[in-house]
Design an enzyme around this catalytic site. Structure first.
Site, PDB file in Angstrom:
ATOM      1  N   GLU A 177       0.813  -1.224   0.000  1.00 26.32           N
ATOM      2  CA  GLU A 177       0.000   0.000   0.000  1.00 26.32           C
ATOM      3  C   GLU A 177       0.849   1.278   0.000  1.00 26.32           C
ATOM      4  O   GLU A 177       1.129   1.852   1.045  1.00 26.32           O
ATOM      5  CB  GLU A 177      -0.953   0.035   1.212  1.00 26.32           C
ATOM      6  CG  GLU A 177      -1.863   1.259   1.198  1.00 26.32           C
ATOM      7  CD  GLU A 177      -2.749   1.397   2.436  1.00 26.32           C
ATOM      8  OE1 GLU A 177      -3.688   2.212   2.386  1.00 26.32           O
ATOM      9  OE2 GLU A 177      -2.498   0.717   3.443  1.00 26.32           O
ATOM     10  N   LYS A 214      -2.836  -2.027  -2.764  1.00 27.03           N
ATOM     11  CA  LYS A 214      -3.878  -1.114  -2.284  1.00 27.03           C
ATOM     12  C   LYS A 214      -3.436   0.291  -2.656  1.00 27.03           C
ATOM     13  O   LYS A 214      -2.418   0.788  -2.171  1.00 27.03           O
ATOM     14  CB  LYS A 214      -4.067  -1.260  -0.767  1.00 27.03           C
ATOM     15  CG  LYS A 214      -5.164  -0.351  -0.212  1.00 27.03           C
ATOM     16  CD  LYS A 214      -5.603  -0.758   1.185  1.00 27.03           C
ATOM     17  CE  LYS A 214      -6.601   0.243   1.741  1.00 27.03           C
ATOM     18  NZ  LYS A 214      -7.233  -0.187   2.991  1.00 27.03           N
TER      19      LYS A 214
END
Length: 295
Positions: A177, A214
């Site tokens: 992420e 993400k």
């Protein structure tokens, strides 16, 4: 607990990933939005008890099942908590059909080169060794990009993949992420640099070293289509990054290769004071909205 069934669900399942990983730093804010004032808990222990009650209420809600929620990210402390006398991760998968992930990062370093790298993660191997037998399928680790600084972005992505390799080595799937700050003045440019770095690092992974990503909802629709199509990528999920539920869902609608992984947007409008019926109805409405934008 079938890792293969979990993998199948993460690759092909229709729905989104709920982010229930509020940690020490983000918990007071999440509780305040939930109608629990800081004056209502006297210690960190009591604060974590409050957030655990909120999480359990969400997990036990009628609509929190694999029909729309295919996975959920948990805070490390949650692994030791129980719902109906069973450990949260095990309960979530066996009773709700929702695949558990674990947030493993320990927060962010100060900003250098327009980015915030992850702080060191002490005891990571032990954490992973404890989580795997509990049925945790993967992990999530977050850094933040504030500016279109090529050197900074390359460093963030390299660090993410280095941690990701440790997770893969433990037989789990990392959710990488590298968030881009939605208020950044060079957001679109930063995302172009990020995309190139992601593809470079994905190309360096070996057969079977599959990851998830993400990412912030991009300024240019479908920017990450090539990333999502990469053979080493199981799924690309989107973070809400401070957008409201409606804004985040509208942006997600424009990206047909991403599903949601929202936290604030998921809990929007929920409060401790609500009756269970009202709580379930409000959460059900949020879940439905995010699900529709994801599929």
């Amino acid at each position: 607990m079938s890792n293969q069934a979990q993998r199948e669900q993460m690759t092909k399942g229709a729905g989104f990933i709920a982010a229930l990983d509020q940690s020490g730093g983000s918990t007071p804010k999440a509780l305040a939005l939930y109608g629990v004032d800081a004056a209502q808990y006297g210690s960190e222990e009591e604060m974590f008890d409050e957030i655990q009650q909120m999480r359990a209420r969400i997990i036990l809600a009628n609509d929190f099942t694999r029909e729309k929620v295919i996975g959920a990210i948990l805070f490390e402390r949650t692994l030791g908590e129980e719902i109906d006398g069973r450990q949260v991760a095990e309960y979530m998968w066996s009773e709700r059909g929702v695949v558990p992930f674990l947030k493993i990062d320990k927060g962010l370093e100060d900003q250098i080169n327009g980015v915030q790298m992850m702080k060191p993660i002490p005891g990571l191997a032990d954490t992973l060794a404890k989580a795997a037998p509990l049925g945790v399928f993967g992990t999530k680790e977050r850094s933040v990009i504030h500016e279109a600084n090529a050197e900074g972005i390359a460093a963030v992505v390299a660090q993410q993949f280095e941690v990701g390799r440790t997770v893969l080595g433990a037989g789990m799937v990392p959710i990488i992420e590298p968030e881009v700050n939605i208020h950044s003045e060079s957001k679109a440019e930063a995302e172009e640099i990020l995309k190139a770095e992601l593809l470079k690092n994905l190309d360096a992974l070996g057969e079977g070293q599959d990851v998830m990503l993400k990412l912030t909802l991009p300024s240019k629709a479908n920017l990450f289509a090539e990333v999502a199509a990469h053979p080493r990528v199981l799924r690309v999920v989107a973070l809400s990054g401070g957008y409201s539920t409606d804004e985040a869902c509208a942006l997600l609608d424009q990206n047909d290769n991403m599903i949601a992984s929202f936290s604030r947007a998921l809990a929007e409008g929920l409060s401790k004071q609500m009756s269970d019926d009202d709580f379930n109805a409000a959460l059900g409405s949020n879940i439905d909205k995010i699900y529709r934008a994801s599929v």
